[in-house]
Design a protein around this motif. Structure first.
Motif, PDB file in Angstrom:
ATOM      1  N   GLY A 129       0.743  -1.186  -0.165  1.00  0.00           N
ATOM      2  CA  GLY A 129       0.034   0.252   0.025  1.00  0.00           C
ATOM      3  C   GLY A 129       0.897   1.219   0.052  1.00  0.00           C
ATOM      4  O   GLY A 129       2.052   1.170   0.185  1.00  0.00           O
ATOM      5  N   GLY A 130       0.259   2.325  -0.170  1.00  0.00           N
ATOM      6  CA  GLY A 130       0.885   3.674  -0.020  1.00  0.00           C
ATOM      7  C   GLY A 130      -0.250   4.783   0.396  1.00  0.00           C
ATOM      8  O   GLY A 130      -1.160   4.433   0.487  1.00  0.00           O
ATOM      9  N   HIS A 131       0.422   5.778   0.870  1.00  0.00           N
ATOM     10  CA  HIS A 131      -0.377   6.923   1.134  1.00  0.00           C
ATOM     11  C   HIS A 131       0.573   8.224   0.813  1.00  0.00           C
ATOM     12  O   HIS A 131       1.764   8.190   0.587  1.00  0.00           O
ATOM     13  CB  HIS A 131      -0.734   6.981   2.665  1.00  0.00           C
ATOM     14  N   MET A 132      -0.232   9.297   0.692  1.00  0.00           N
ATOM     15  CA  MET A 132       0.197  10.591   0.519  1.00  0.00           C
ATOM     16  C   MET A 132      -0.327  11.572   1.686  1.00  0.00           C
ATOM     17  O   MET A 132      -1.517  11.479   1.844  1.00  0.00           O
ATOM     18  CB  MET A 132      -0.073  11.182  -0.761  1.00  0.00           C
ATOM     19  N   LEU A 138      -2.259  14.433   8.352  1.00  0.00           N
ATOM     20  CA  LEU A 138      -3.530  13.633   7.688  1.00  0.00           C
ATOM     21  C   LEU A 138      -2.704  13.245   6.441  1.00  0.00           C
ATOM     22  O   LEU A 138      -2.323  13.920   5.496  1.00  0.00           O
ATOM     23  CB  LEU A 138      -4.626  14.854   7.753  1.00  0.00           C
ATOM     24  N   GLY A 139      -3.205  11.883   6.121  1.00  0.00           N
ATOM     25  CA  GLY A 139      -2.912  11.301   4.823  1.00  0.00           C
ATOM     26  C   GLY A 139      -3.943  10.285   4.433  1.00  0.00           C
ATOM     27  O   GLY A 139      -4.765  10.027   4.990  1.00  0.00           O
ATOM     28  N   VAL A 140      -3.960  10.201   3.013  1.00  0.00           N
ATOM     29  CA  VAL A 140      -4.871   9.462   2.347  1.00  0.00           C
ATOM     30  C   VAL A 140      -4.063   8.215   1.718  1.00  0.00           C
ATOM     31  O   VAL A 140      -3.240   8.679   0.861  1.00  0.00           O
ATOM     32  CB  VAL A 140      -6.014   9.801   1.446  1.00  0.00           C
ATOM     33  N   GLY A 141      -4.611   7.130   1.580  1.00  0.00           N
ATOM     34  CA  GLY A 141      -3.932   6.046   0.723  1.00  0.00           C
ATOM     35  C   GLY A 141      -4.860   4.906   0.163  1.00  0.00           C
ATOM     36  O   GLY A 141      -5.913   4.920   0.579  1.00  0.00           O
ATOM     37  N   ALA A 142      -4.111   4.202  -0.596  1.00  0.00           N
ATOM     38  CA  ALA A 142      -4.755   2.721  -0.960  1.00  0.00           C
ATOM     39  C   ALA A 142      -3.730   1.451  -0.857  1.00  0.00           C
ATOM     40  O   ALA A 142      -2.777   1.911  -0.871  1.00  0.00           O
ATOM     41  CB  ALA A 142      -5.477   3.092  -2.240  1.00  0.00           C
ATOM     42  N   GLY A 143      -4.408   0.476  -1.132  1.00  0.00           N
ATOM     43  CA  GLY A 143      -3.578  -0.749  -1.322  1.00  0.00           C
ATOM     44  C   GLY A 143      -4.124  -1.784  -1.730  1.00  0.00           C
ATOM     45  O   GLY A 143      -5.419  -1.786  -1.953  1.00  0.00           O
ATOM     46  N   VAL A 169      -7.777   6.149   5.518  1.00  0.00           N
ATOM     47  CA  VAL A 169      -7.395   7.731   6.122  1.00  0.00           C
ATOM     48  C   VAL A 169      -6.429   7.560   7.287  1.00  0.00           C
ATOM     49  O   VAL A 169      -6.994   7.130   8.375  1.00  0.00           O
ATOM     50  CB  VAL A 169      -8.810   8.474   6.284  1.00  0.00           C
ATOM     51  N   LYS A 170      -5.471   8.296   7.358  1.00  0.00           N
ATOM     52  CA  LYS A 170      -4.356   8.252   8.262  1.00  0.00           C
ATOM     53  C   LYS A 170      -4.345   9.521   9.136  1.00  0.00           C
ATOM     54  O   LYS A 170      -4.197  10.694   8.616  1.00  0.00           O
ATOM     55  CB  LYS A 170      -3.071   7.564   8.022  1.00  0.00           C
ATOM     56  N   LEU A 171      -4.467   9.346  10.348  1.00  0.00           N
ATOM     57  CA  LEU A 171      -4.165  10.502  11.236  1.00  0.00           C
ATOM     58  C   LEU A 171      -2.939  10.266  12.105  1.00  0.00           C
ATOM     59  O   LEU A 171      -2.768   9.322  12.907  1.00  0.00           O
ATOM     60  CB  LEU A 171      -5.424  10.765  12.458  1.00  0.00           C
ATOM     61  N   PHE A 172      -2.066  11.183  11.850  1.00  0.00           N
ATOM     62  CA  PHE A 172      -0.891  11.351  12.607  1.00  0.00           C
ATOM     63  C   PHE A 172      -0.706  11.830  13.976  1.00  0.00           C
ATOM     64  O   PHE A 172      -0.602  13.080  13.713  1.00  0.00           O
ATOM     65  CB  PHE A 172       0.564  11.823  11.742  1.00  0.00           C
TER      66      PHE A 172
END
Length: 201
Positions: A129-132, A138-143, A169-172
């Protein structure tokens, strides 16, 4: 530049599989600790958005015309290694091992519903997977990858194993805390521009 300390990452993890020609969603959340921007380990919780139709044999006590569906939920331990990326984007190889419970729901043509006793299920899901990062926190990604069910009935194992793909959806949380504590602009691009992390010539 890679982080030299630990930080907490929280993410919404929506997974999908095409099972019995039906798109099935599996909803999940994850909480992890990240070390030096390369390795993450944590815990996830998942449950089916809808029951999965399966072809596993019906028990003798259930009418032969009954529709056989399965529901399951599970907790997963996972590890993730980032093999390529910058503070803005990354590619990684998450692998998770899950343990949970499942049961069959049999619905006969007359509307009668039967449920089997709950049983244990093990799952393993290797993915890429990956995210930007949209913002620092805050990041969004897929895989995508593969789900393999283990230690269940043979036919059911075939029915619910298969290709899996996901969005997240990633919250750091550590970075969000620093932004708030430092009274920084919430939606800034600080630290994400190439000039912020590219080696000086």
């Amino acid at each position: 530049m890679r982080q030299a300390h630990r930080r907490v990452v929280f993410q919404f993890d929506q997974r999908y599989s095409l099972l019995q020609n039906q798109l099935v969603g599996i909803n999940g959340v994850k909480l992890a600790v990240e070390w030096r921007g390369r390795v993450r380990t944590g815990l996830g919780l998942y449950f089916l958005g809808s029951a999965v139709p399966v072809n596993a044999p019906l028990p003798p006590t259930v009418p032969a015309e009954a529709l056989n569906r399965v529901r399951f939920r599970y907790a997963a331990l996972y590890g993730e290694y980032v093999f390529l990326g910058t503070p803005r984007w990354e590619l990684s190889t998450p692998v998770q091992v899950g343990f949970g419970r499942y049961y069959h729901r049999y619905e006969s043509p007359d509307g009668s519903v039967y449920r089997s006793p709950k049983r244990n299920i093990w799952l393993i899901e290797p993915t890429v997977g990956g995210h930007m990062r949209v913002f620092r926190w805050l990041g969004v990604g897929a895989g995508g990858g593969y789900r393999q069910a283990l230690l269940v009935e043979d036919k059911l194992e075939d029915d619910i194993s298969g290709v899996v793909f996901y969005g997240r959806v990633k919250l750091f949380l550590g970075d969000l805390y620093k932004v708030v504590r430092g009274h920084e602009r919430l939606f800034s691009q600080k630290g994400l521009r190439r000039a912020d992390f590219a080696p000086k010539q």
